[in-house]
Design a protein around this motif. Structure first.
Motif, PDB file in Angstrom:
ATOM      1  N   VAL A   1    -141.965  -9.192   4.962  1.00 28.28           N
ATOM      2  CA  VAL A   1    -143.267  -9.046   5.448  1.00 28.28           C
ATOM      3  C   VAL A   1    -143.327  -9.688   6.639  1.00 28.28           C
ATOM      4  CG1 VAL A   1    -145.943  -9.451   5.249  1.00 28.28           C
ATOM      5  CG2 VAL A   1    -144.644  -8.709   3.294  1.00 28.28           C
ATOM      6  N   VAL A   2    -143.648  -8.869   7.818  1.00 28.52           N
ATOM      7  CA  VAL A   2    -143.778  -9.757   8.907  1.00 28.52           C
ATOM      8  C   VAL A   2    -145.087  -9.904   9.301  1.00 28.52           C
ATOM      9  CG1 VAL A   2    -143.496  -9.600  11.720  1.00 28.52           C
ATOM     10  CG2 VAL A   2    -141.953  -8.445  10.142  1.00 28.52           C
ATOM     11  N   ALA A   3    -145.713 -11.188   9.523  1.00 28.69           N
ATOM     12  CA  ALA A   3    -147.286 -11.438   9.409  1.00 28.69           C
ATOM     13  C   ALA A   3    -147.514 -12.696  10.282  1.00 28.69           C
ATOM     14  CB  ALA A   3    -147.765 -11.839   8.181  1.00 28.69           C
ATOM     15  N   THR A   4    -148.717 -12.606  10.714  1.00 28.28           N
ATOM     16  CA  THR A   4    -149.252 -13.871  11.417  1.00 28.28           C
ATOM     17  C   THR A   4    -149.818 -14.865  10.305  1.00 28.28           C
ATOM     18  OG1 THR A   4    -151.491 -12.989  11.544  1.00 28.28           O
ATOM     19  CG2 THR A   4    -150.288 -12.849  13.469  1.00 28.28           C
ATOM     20  N   VAL A   5    -149.502 -16.229  10.189  1.00 30.67           N
ATOM     21  CA  VAL A   5    -149.589 -17.213   9.211  1.00 30.67           C
ATOM     22  C   VAL A   5    -150.381 -18.203   9.571  1.00 30.67           C
ATOM     23  CG1 VAL A   5    -148.371 -18.369   7.572  1.00 30.67           C
ATOM     24  CG2 VAL A   5    -147.486 -16.281   8.096  1.00 30.67           C
ATOM     25  N   THR A   6    -151.217 -18.538   8.834  1.00 33.22           N
ATOM     26  CA  THR A   6    -151.956 -19.806   9.228  1.00 33.22           C
ATOM     27  C   THR A   6    -151.795 -20.781   7.710  1.00 33.22           C
ATOM     28  OG1 THR A   6    -154.161 -19.121   8.442  1.00 33.22           O
ATOM     29  CG2 THR A   6    -153.560 -19.133  10.819  1.00 33.22           C
ATOM     30  N   CYS A   7    -151.528 -22.254   7.933  1.00 34.49           N
ATOM     31  CA  CYS A   7    -151.418 -22.896   6.984  1.00 34.49           C
ATOM     32  C   CYS A   7    -152.459 -24.022   7.044  1.00 34.49           C
ATOM     33  CB  CYS A   7    -150.144 -23.574   6.436  1.00 34.49           C
ATOM     34  SG  CYS A   7    -148.955 -22.451   6.327  1.00 34.49           S
ATOM     35  N   GLY A   8    -153.631 -24.161   6.292  1.00 41.27           N
ATOM     36  CA  GLY A   8    -154.377 -25.232   6.366  1.00 41.27           C
ATOM     37  C   GLY A   8    -155.416 -25.057   7.675  1.00 41.27           C
ATOM     38  N   GLY A   9    -155.356 -23.633   8.016  1.00 39.60           N
ATOM     39  CA  GLY A   9    -156.095 -23.414   9.253  1.00 39.60           C
ATOM     40  C   GLY A   9    -155.106 -23.486  10.589  1.00 39.60           C
ATOM     41  N   VAL A  10    -153.901 -23.800  10.506  1.00 36.73           N
ATOM     42  CA  VAL A  10    -153.128 -24.051  11.595  1.00 36.73           C
ATOM     43  C   VAL A  10    -152.304 -22.487  11.895  1.00 36.73           C
ATOM     44  CG1 VAL A  10    -151.190 -25.381  12.607  1.00 36.73           C
ATOM     45  CG2 VAL A  10    -153.027 -26.730  11.382  1.00 36.73           C
ATOM     46  N   ASP A  11    -152.390 -22.228  12.934  1.00 31.17           N
ATOM     47  CA  ASP A  11    -151.435 -21.088  13.616  1.00 31.17           C
ATOM     48  C   ASP A  11    -150.002 -21.590  13.549  1.00 31.17           C
ATOM     49  OD1 ASP A  11    -149.965 -19.073  14.765  1.00 31.17           O
ATOM     50  OD2 ASP A  11    -151.862 -18.261  15.761  1.00 31.17           O
ATOM     51  N   ILE A  12    -149.332 -21.092  12.801  1.00 35.27           N
ATOM     52  CA  ILE A  12    -147.832 -21.867  12.673  1.00 35.27           C
ATOM     53  C   ILE A  12    -147.120 -21.200  13.741  1.00 35.27           C
ATOM     54  CG2 ILE A  12    -145.645 -21.335  11.415  1.00 35.27           C
ATOM     55  CD1 ILE A  12    -148.300 -22.887  10.151  1.00 35.27           C
ATOM     56  N   SER A  13    -147.042 -19.857  14.199  1.00 40.11           N
ATOM     57  CA  SER A  13    -146.531 -19.324  15.623  1.00 40.11           C
ATOM     58  C   SER A  13    -146.649 -20.320  16.831  1.00 40.11           C
ATOM     59  CB  SER A  13    -146.788 -18.138  15.947  1.00 40.11           C
ATOM     60  OG  SER A  13    -146.526 -17.196  15.022  1.00 40.11           O
ATOM     61  N   ARG A  14    -147.951 -20.719  17.018  1.00 43.02           N
ATOM     62  CA  ARG A  14    -148.446 -21.692  18.008  1.00 43.02           C
ATOM     63  C   ARG A  14    -147.875 -23.062  18.093  1.00 43.02           C
ATOM     64  NH1 ARG A  14    -152.757 -20.252  21.292  1.00 43.02           N
ATOM     65  NH2 ARG A  14    -153.048 -22.268  21.636  1.00 43.02           N
ATOM     66  N   VAL A  15    -147.830 -23.509  16.947  1.00 44.58           N
ATOM     67  CA  VAL A  15    -147.608 -25.034  16.558  1.00 44.58           C
ATOM     68  C   VAL A  15    -145.762 -24.931  16.737  1.00 44.58           C
ATOM     69  CG1 VAL A  15    -147.018 -26.768  15.088  1.00 44.58           C
ATOM     70  CG2 VAL A  15    -149.338 -25.649  15.352  1.00 44.58           C
ATOM     71  N   GLN A  16    -145.194 -23.935  16.232  1.00 41.62           N
ATOM     72  CA  GLN A  16    -143.720 -24.118  16.321  1.00 41.62           C
ATOM     73  C   GLN A  16    -143.173 -23.741  17.819  1.00 41.62           C
ATOM     74  OE1 GLN A  16    -142.444 -25.454  13.485  1.00 41.62           O
ATOM     75  NE2 GLN A  16    -141.048 -24.003  12.819  1.00 41.62           N
ATOM     76  N   VAL A  17    -143.905 -22.835  18.828  1.00 44.62           N
ATOM     77  CA  VAL A  17    -143.575 -22.818  20.142  1.00 44.62           C
ATOM     78  C   VAL A  17    -143.962 -24.031  20.641  1.00 44.62           C
ATOM     79  CG1 VAL A  17    -144.209 -21.645  22.124  1.00 44.62           C
ATOM     80  CG2 VAL A  17    -143.704 -20.324  19.829  1.00 44.62           C
ATOM     81  N   GLU A  18    -145.138 -24.821  20.469  1.00 47.18           N
ATOM     82  CA  GLU A  18    -145.737 -25.976  21.168  1.00 47.18           C
ATOM     83  C   GLU A  18    -144.636 -27.113  21.076  1.00 47.18           C
ATOM     84  OE1 GLU A  18    -149.395 -26.488  19.502  1.00 47.18           O
ATOM     85  OE2 GLU A  18    -150.647 -25.554  21.066  1.00 47.18           O
ATOM     86  N   ARG A  19    -144.049 -27.134  19.704  1.00 40.97           N
ATOM     87  CA  ARG A  19    -143.205 -28.158  19.552  1.00 40.97           C
ATOM     88  C   ARG A  19    -141.890 -27.901  19.941  1.00 40.97           C
ATOM     89  NH1 ARG A  19    -144.527 -29.508  13.267  1.00 40.97           N
ATOM     90  NH2 ARG A  19    -146.519 -30.586  13.425  1.00 40.97           N
ATOM     91  N   GLY A  20    -141.527 -26.611  20.505  1.00 38.92           N
ATOM     92  CA  GLY A  20    -140.132 -26.595  20.901  1.00 38.92           C
ATOM     93  C   GLY A  20    -139.256 -26.097  20.133  1.00 38.92           C
ATOM     94  N   LEU A  21    -139.851 -25.578  19.045  1.00 40.61           N
ATOM     95  CA  LEU A  21    -138.917 -25.295  17.773  1.00 40.61           C
ATOM     96  C   LEU A  21    -138.726 -23.976  17.364  1.00 40.61           C
ATOM     97  CD1 LEU A  21    -139.832 -28.332  15.736  1.00 40.61           C
ATOM     98  CD2 LEU A  21    -137.717 -27.928  16.866  1.00 40.61           C
ATOM     99  N   ALA A  22    -139.384 -22.756  18.514  1.00 40.58           N
ATOM    100  CA  ALA A  22    -139.104 -21.608  18.541  1.00 40.58           C
ATOM    101  C   ALA A  22    -139.464 -20.953  19.564  1.00 40.58           C
ATOM    102  CB  ALA A  22    -139.982 -20.934  17.433  1.00 40.58           C
ATOM    103  N   TRP A  23    -138.676 -19.821  19.894  1.00 51.06           N
ATOM    104  CA  TRP A  23    -138.807 -19.170  21.220  1.00 51.06           C
ATOM    105  C   TRP A  23    -139.942 -18.050  20.991  1.00 51.06           C
ATOM    106  CZ3 TRP A  23    -134.214 -21.009  19.901  1.00 51.06           C
ATOM    107  CH2 TRP A  23    -133.349 -21.404  20.997  1.00 51.06           C
ATOM    108  N   VAL A  24    -140.699 -17.634  21.919  1.00 50.48           N
ATOM    109  CA  VAL A  24    -141.507 -16.434  21.957  1.00 50.48           C
ATOM    110  C   VAL A  24    -140.716 -15.155  21.749  1.00 50.48           C
ATOM    111  CG1 VAL A  24    -143.393 -15.054  22.796  1.00 50.48           C
ATOM    112  CG2 VAL A  24    -143.317 -17.662  23.210  1.00 50.48           C
TER     113      VAL A  24
END
Length: 182
Positions: free
Chosen positions: A85-108
């Motif tokens: 399943v391809v999905a937007t995901v939040t854990c504990g109210g945190v947007d996972i895509s945003r955090v991984q990109v902000e940390r430099g641990l994923a490309w857009v």
């Protein structure tokens, strides 16, 4: 009656899928327990480093610290070629895509991105040389996956001499020729 109506109201306001994260595969894939069934979810909009790529373990650890054992909400967008399943995901109210990109641990994942804020976050991470952006030759995972896999012959000792393991199986060199089977 008021209690029943308030419970019904809470049910209607709750996310469509709110369940516990029971597994982390890599920096952009997790398993969520939905009722009695595990659902493999590929986080939308991003692409994290592959297993044999620089920063893959850090990306996986980051996703694990954000989600493992926590309640997750996801909004399904699609199902990919691997049945995830391809999905937007939040854990504990945190947007996972945003955090991984902000940390430099994923490309857009530009080809599939629908979140207009992510390219700006990636630019900031690049500027600050966070995570994978500290590596001078960071290769996006979609390019890394296209690179030809080099099959290196691995040598091991056998009774008859050196045995090699190649693409087509194990072999020895006898009188200058390959002899399969060790």
């Amino acid at each position: 009656m008021k209690l029943l109506l308030s419970l019904l109201g809470l049910t209607l306001l709750s996310p469509a899928w709110a369940n516990k994260v029971v597994g982390i595969t890599d920096g952009d894939t997790l398993t969520i327990q939905v009722g009695k069934s595990p659902v493999v979810v590929r986080v939308a909009d991003i692409d994290a480093p592959e297993k044999n790529q620089a920063f893959s373990e850090q990306a996986k650890q980051s996703l694990s610290s954000l989600c493992f054992g926590k309640q997750a909400q996801y909004q399904e967008r699609d199902v990919d070629a691997y049945g995830r399943v391809v999905a937007t995901v939040t854990c504990g109210g945190v947007d996972i895509s945003r955090v991984q990109v902000e940390r430099g641990l994923a490309w857009v994942y530009t080809e599939y991105n629908k979140d207009l804020s992510l390219p700006g976050l990636e630019a900031i991470a690049r500027r600050d040389k966070r995570g994978l952006w500290s590596h001078p030759n960071a290769v996006p995972p979609w390019e890394f996956r296209r690179q030809p896999r080099l099959k290196k012959a691995v040598a091991k000792q056998s009774v008859e001499g050196i045995c090699f393991v190649g693409r087509h199986g194990e072999y020895r060199i006898v009188d200058g020729a390959k002899r399969y089977g060790c």
